[in-house]
Structures are given as C-alpha cells and as structure tokens.
Design an enzyme around this catalytic site. Structure first.
Site, PDB file in Angstrom:
ATOM      1  N   SER A   1      32.953  43.598  42.211  1.00 56.34           N
ATOM      2  CA  SER A   1      31.679  43.282  43.111  1.00 56.34           C
ATOM      3  C   SER A   1      32.396  42.922  44.353  1.00 56.34           C
ATOM      4  O   SER A   1      33.114  42.215  44.502  1.00 56.34           O
ATOM      5  CB  SER A   1      30.617  42.592  42.624  1.00 56.34           C
ATOM      6  OG  SER A   1      29.669  42.210  43.628  1.00 56.34           O
TER       7      SER A   1
ATOM      8  N   TYR B   1      28.141  34.358  38.573  1.00 56.92           N
ATOM      9  CA  TYR B   1      28.617  35.987  38.886  1.00 56.92           C
ATOM     10  C   TYR B   1      29.565  36.250  39.782  1.00 56.92           C
ATOM     11  O   TYR B   1      30.648  36.789  39.415  1.00 56.92           O
ATOM     12  CB  TYR B   1      27.340  36.785  39.134  1.00 56.92           C
ATOM     13  CG  TYR B   1      27.347  38.186  39.341  1.00 56.92           C
ATOM     14  CD1 TYR B   1      27.234  39.145  38.417  1.00 56.92           C
ATOM     15  CD2 TYR B   1      27.549  38.679  40.850  1.00 56.92           C
ATOM     16  CE1 TYR B   1      27.342  40.372  38.718  1.00 56.92           C
ATOM     17  CE2 TYR B   1      27.563  40.081  41.026  1.00 56.92           C
ATOM     18  CZ  TYR B   1      27.602  41.093  39.714  1.00 56.92           C
ATOM     19  OH  TYR B   1      27.476  42.347  40.075  1.00 56.92           O
TER      20      TYR B   1
END
Ligand code: BGC
Length: 267
Positions: free
Chosen positions: A152, A165
């Site tokens: 990401s 995350y």
C-alpha cells in the site's frame, strides 16, 4: 469493467497461479487478469464461496483452469491445505499474489491488542506463510517463479488511525525485498505493488460519499481514484517474463499519491 481488454496478450500461457483474497476487489481483478493472459488460477477466499465461484466461472470462461480454495491466510494448517490442493490440481505453481488484507480504524491510544494482532496476522504473517509455501514449491521444481506482494502507499505514508496497517504494509515490503535477495539464485522473483486509493469494497465508505471522494482526490495528483484493473495489469507484468530482470522492486500504482500533492504549486 476492463478497459484494457484489447491490450491483453497471452504472456502467462500455461502458468499456474494462486491469488489470495481473490473473491473481491483488487484480488478479483488480478485473478481475472492473470486468467485472461493464459494462467490457471486458484482463487483463495475466506468467507464468501459464492463470490469466489463467480470469479472461478469467469476464469473458466477465459479458457483456463480455475478453482476456489477456501482458507484463512493467517492459519498455518489452512494455508498448507490450500497449497496442497492448488499444487496438486495444477501439478505445480509458478505465481503467487499475496493480496489478502484487511484494515480497521482505531486511534493509537485506543487500539486494542486484538485489533493490532488481527491486522498483523492477516496482512503480514499471512503473506509470510503463503510466500514460504509457494517459494518451497518453486525452488523444488527448479523452475522458479514469481511472487507479488500487494502492499500500500501506507508502507511509506503514515496514516492516523491505522498504525497496525501501516506497520504491516511496511513490514511486508521489507519482507518482500529480503525474500527477493534470498531466492534470487533460485529463480524466484519477488516484488511489491503498492496501490493508492482504488475503488474497492475496503474503502467504499470513503469514496462512496461525495465528501469522502473529494477529500481523496485532493490527495491524488491525477485527481481520480484508481480501478482494480489498473493494479491487476501491473501485477500481470511483474508475473510475466517481461519483468525477467525485476526483483526486489516496489512499484507504486497510486496516481501520484506518494508525490506530496500539497507541494504541487510551489510556494
Ligand atoms: C487503503 C485504502 C485507502 C488507500 C489510500 C489503501 O491501502 O486500503 O483504504 O483509501 O490506501 O489512502
């Protein structure tokens, strides 16, 4: 929607792939793209067999083999069972895409250990387990293969509310590079693809509202969110021989989100 159909060639003819988290979103688009390029694809899913079977149906319609394989990527026994099934169905494995992932929002001061562990387990440990199983098969066959880890932009952009995350994705990218280093002589290439804001169910609560979408666009120089297919075609490239000398790389596919958009106009 697949705007790129016309440019799809059969770069992956005869290859055998497993894509985790492939019943929806980016994983689904990747599974379909690999199939349209000629690969047989095992569609891993956690909890939605109907959605996985729908992806398998489309894969089969593309003229290649498709199977749905249930499994929680953070559970070692389930991962073993999933790989055994895929490898025996396809008689080997050439491609793994570690796509399965999740995110939940918690301010750091309030984040329960359980939430931290869950995201690290799925997004990082799950990728470790799957990469290890895939790499063992690829090394043993002597033919090598390609592993792509979906990270990401938040592997480098800190994101309030998502400490777990961000840590998992940064860890995944570093794991990716370290594996690439270890397996280079055994012909296993390992790369990361780092998506920005892509229109999938994971962030639909944001891009689904006019305010959320406007806020996202301010963070993206190209002023639009991406489509899952725009990630899938980059993954297919990395899996193919066109990327034969690419290993340990991270490709940001983010419409420029990592370019510090606030600095666009100088000042
Ligand atoms: C997240 C999305 C988010 C995007 C950009 C992704 O990694 O899954 O929820 O919209 O990053 O911030």
């Amino acid at each position: 929607m697949n705007r790129d159909k016309s440019s799809v060639n059969r770069r992956l003819e005869g290859r055998r792939a497993l894509v985790t988290g492939a019943s929806s979103g980016i994983g689904r688009a990747i599974a379909l793209r690999l199939a349209h390029e000629g690969a047989s694809v095992a569609v891993n899913y956690l909890s939605n067999p109907e959605a996985a079977e729908a992806v398998v149906k489309e894969i089969t319609e593309a003229g290649v083999k498709g199977i749905a394989v249930q499994g929680d990527v953070s559970n070692e026994q389930q991962v073993d069972a999933m790989f055994e099934r895929a490898v025996s169905e396809f008689a080997g494995l050439d491609i793994l895409v570690n796509n399965a992932g999740m995110e939940t929002e918690h301010s750091f001061l309030e984040m329960p250990l359980e939430a931290w562990r869950k995201v690290i387990d799925i997004d990082l440990t799950g990728a470790f387990l799957c990469a290890q199983r895939a790499a063992r098969v690829m090394v043993e066959s002597g033919a090598g293969g390609s592993i792509v880890n979906i990270t990401s932009v938040h592997q480098i952009i800190p994101w309030g509310g998502f400490a777990h995350y961000c840590a998992a994705k940064a860890g995944l990218d570093m794991m990716s590079k370290t594996i690439a280093l270890e397996l280079a002589t055994q012909k296993v290439r390992v790369n990361s693809v780092a998506p920005g804001a892509i229109a999938t169910p994971i962030n639909q609560h944001v891009w689904g509202s006019p305010e959320g979408l406007a806020d996202l666009k301010r963070k993206i120089p190209t002023e639009r969110i991406g489509q899952p297919e725009e990630i899938a075609k980059v993954v297919a490239f990395l899996c193919s021989d066109e990327a034969s000398y690419v290993t340990g790389a991270t490709l940001y596919v983010d419409g420029g989100m990592t370019l510090y958009p606030e600095f666009r106009h100088g000042g």
